[in-house]
Design a protein around this motif. Structure first.
Motif, PDB file in Angstrom:
ATOM      1  N   VAL A   4       0.355  52.829  34.485  1.00  0.00           N
ATOM      2  CA  VAL A   4      -0.265  52.882  35.669  1.00  0.00           C
ATOM      3  C   VAL A   4       0.165  54.235  36.569  1.00  0.00           C
ATOM      4  CG1 VAL A   4      -0.479  51.921  37.955  1.00  0.00           C
ATOM      5  CG2 VAL A   4      -0.031  50.464  35.970  1.00  0.00           C
ATOM      6  N   ARG A   8      -2.721  56.024  41.664  1.00  0.00           N
ATOM      7  CA  ARG A   8      -3.311  54.762  41.822  1.00  0.00           C
ATOM      8  C   ARG A   8      -2.372  53.575  42.408  1.00  0.00           C
ATOM      9  NH1 ARG A   8      -4.579  51.832  36.258  1.00  0.00           N
ATOM     10  NH2 ARG A   8      -5.732  53.540  35.912  1.00  0.00           N
ATOM     11  N   GLY A  11      -2.100  54.276  46.152  1.00  0.00           N
ATOM     12  CA  GLY A  11      -3.345  53.860  46.734  1.00  0.00           C
ATOM     13  C   GLY A  11      -3.683  52.258  46.928  1.00  0.00           C
ATOM     14  N   SER A  12      -3.260  51.634  45.701  1.00  0.00           N
ATOM     15  CA  SER A  12      -3.246  50.078  45.854  1.00  0.00           C
ATOM     16  C   SER A  12      -2.321  49.562  46.917  1.00  0.00           C
ATOM     17  CB  SER A  12      -2.689  49.455  44.368  1.00  0.00           C
ATOM     18  OG  SER A  12      -1.398  49.713  44.032  1.00  0.00           O
ATOM     19  N   TRP A 107      -9.483  46.478  47.153  1.00  0.00           N
ATOM     20  CA  TRP A 107      -9.416  47.102  46.037  1.00  0.00           C
ATOM     21  C   TRP A 107     -10.883  47.128  45.426  1.00  0.00           C
ATOM     22  CZ3 TRP A 107      -4.734  45.065  42.637  1.00  0.00           C
ATOM     23  CH2 TRP A 107      -3.493  45.515  43.504  1.00  0.00           C
ATOM     24  N   PHE A 110     -12.664  50.484  44.768  1.00  0.00           N
ATOM     25  CA  PHE A 110     -12.221  51.430  43.773  1.00  0.00           C
ATOM     26  C   PHE A 110     -12.036  50.774  42.229  1.00  0.00           C
ATOM     27  CE2 PHE A 110      -9.536  51.775  47.657  1.00  0.00           C
ATOM     28  CZ  PHE A 110     -10.188  52.999  48.022  1.00  0.00           C
ATOM     29  N   TRP A 112     -10.449  48.223  41.015  1.00  0.00           N
ATOM     30  CA  TRP A 112      -8.901  47.945  40.550  1.00  0.00           C
ATOM     31  C   TRP A 112      -8.681  46.353  40.643  1.00  0.00           C
ATOM     32  CZ3 TRP A 112      -6.443  51.691  44.799  1.00  0.00           C
ATOM     33  CH2 TRP A 112      -6.665  52.862  44.265  1.00  0.00           C
ATOM     34  N   THR A 141      -7.670  49.365  35.932  1.00  0.00           N
ATOM     35  CA  THR A 141      -9.214  49.222  35.917  1.00  0.00           C
ATOM     36  C   THR A 141      -9.721  47.904  34.980  1.00  0.00           C
ATOM     37  OG1 THR A 141      -9.205  50.728  33.782  1.00  0.00           O
ATOM     38  CG2 THR A 141      -9.037  51.815  35.968  1.00  0.00           C
TER      39      THR A 141
END
Length: 296
Positions: A4, A8, A11-12, A107, A110, A112, A141
């Motif tokens: 990961v 990312r 951002g999550s 999410w 994006f 996710w 993803t």
């Protein structure tokens, strides 16, 4: 198998509910001081525990997901994560009882997703640190989700699993192979009833739910411990019923709400039959036939 990236993960965390509440409190605090200099400090003091609590939750999610790695080993999978305290644990594939894939609302732009599992022997998660023990992918993803699912459920056919996952996360209404709640379920569940549904293959049962935050749970047939059908008074009046599929304790709860009564009974009967047949196939290699049985 996968890692990961830190941007990312960050951002999550920023797109999580706790971070949004924290940002709202940080913005509202100076506004309260400006609008009412007398009562503002008291309001800020009342909000301070909330600021600390939501800030701690956001930090723990980042610290525990930092440098997350998923490795494939002969016993199954190994996950490694942590910023200051690095943790490593092995997740035997045979002990995975159910898999849950969810996508929080913030999410979705994006693309996710998160994967959590019920693992025999882990028990229910009591906090953020315990929840990470049952996490196979904190944020990833769709291709990474498919990779992890194929590792966690090696007995499921790739084509069936990929189709069920796509319809479960993005489908709406009675499209594809999912059996969904009838239209009359809107009286009890106006927002989610078109998403609620289930689909089965020869290997697994998939259950989807959620409209804003979407979720798909996958239960291998041989891991089904029991099936329960329940019906409240309002459901009885509308001809609806709920189906609960029991697994080991964990973050994944496999249940289908507000099905047509006939569909609920059919699901319970079919899943019981699937589970019994799958367990017989799973146990067959452990009990090889004797030479006398083979001659007979």
């Amino acid at each position: 198998m996968l890692a990961v990236p830190v941007p990312r993960l960050l951002g999550s965390v920023l797109a999580s509910g706790s971070a949004v509440v924290l940002a709202a409190l940080l913005v509202a605090a100076p506004v309260a001081l400006v609008l009412d200099p007398v009562a503002g400090p008291a309001v800020l003091a009342a909000w301070l525990p909330g600021l600390i609590s939501f800030g701690a939750v956001a930090y723990r999610r980042f610290e525990q997901g930092y440098r997350f790695r998923l490795l494939r080993i002969p016993e199954g999978m190994r996950v490694r994560y942590g910023l200051f305290s690095v943790r490593s644990q092995t997740v035997p594939t045979g002990r995975i009882q159910a898999v849950g894939v969810d996508q929080p609302l913030l999410w979705r732009p994006f693309g996710w997703y998160r994967i959590r599992v019920n693992v025999a022997g882990y028990g229910p998660a009591a906090g953020e640190s315990d929840a990470m023990r049952s996490t196979l992918l904190p944020v990833g993803t769709l291709p990474e989700v498919r990779t992890v699912l194929h590792l966690a459920l090696p007995g499921a056919r790739d084509g069936d699993l990929t189709a069920l996952l796509g319809e479960g996360l993005h489908g709406l209404g009675a499209q594809g192979r999912y059996t969904t709640s009838p239209r009359r379920a809107r009286w009890l569940d106006p927002l989610v009833h078109r998403r609620t549904g289930f689909a089965a293959t020869e290997d697994v049962l998939a259950v989807r739910s959620g409209r804003l935050s979407r979720r798909t749970d996958v239960l291998p047939h041989e891991k089904t411990q029991s099936v329960a059908v329940s019906q409240g008074p309002l459901e009885r009046a509308l001809g609806l019923a709920d189906v609960q599929l029991h697994s080991t304790p964990g973050p994944v709860t496999v249940a289908v709400a507000h099905l047509d009564t006939g569909d609920a009974r059919a699901l319970a009967a079919a899943q019981a039959a699937h589970a019994a047949g799958a367990r017989r196939l799973a146990d067959a290699p452990r009990h090889p036939r004797t030479p006398l049985q083979e001659r007979a």
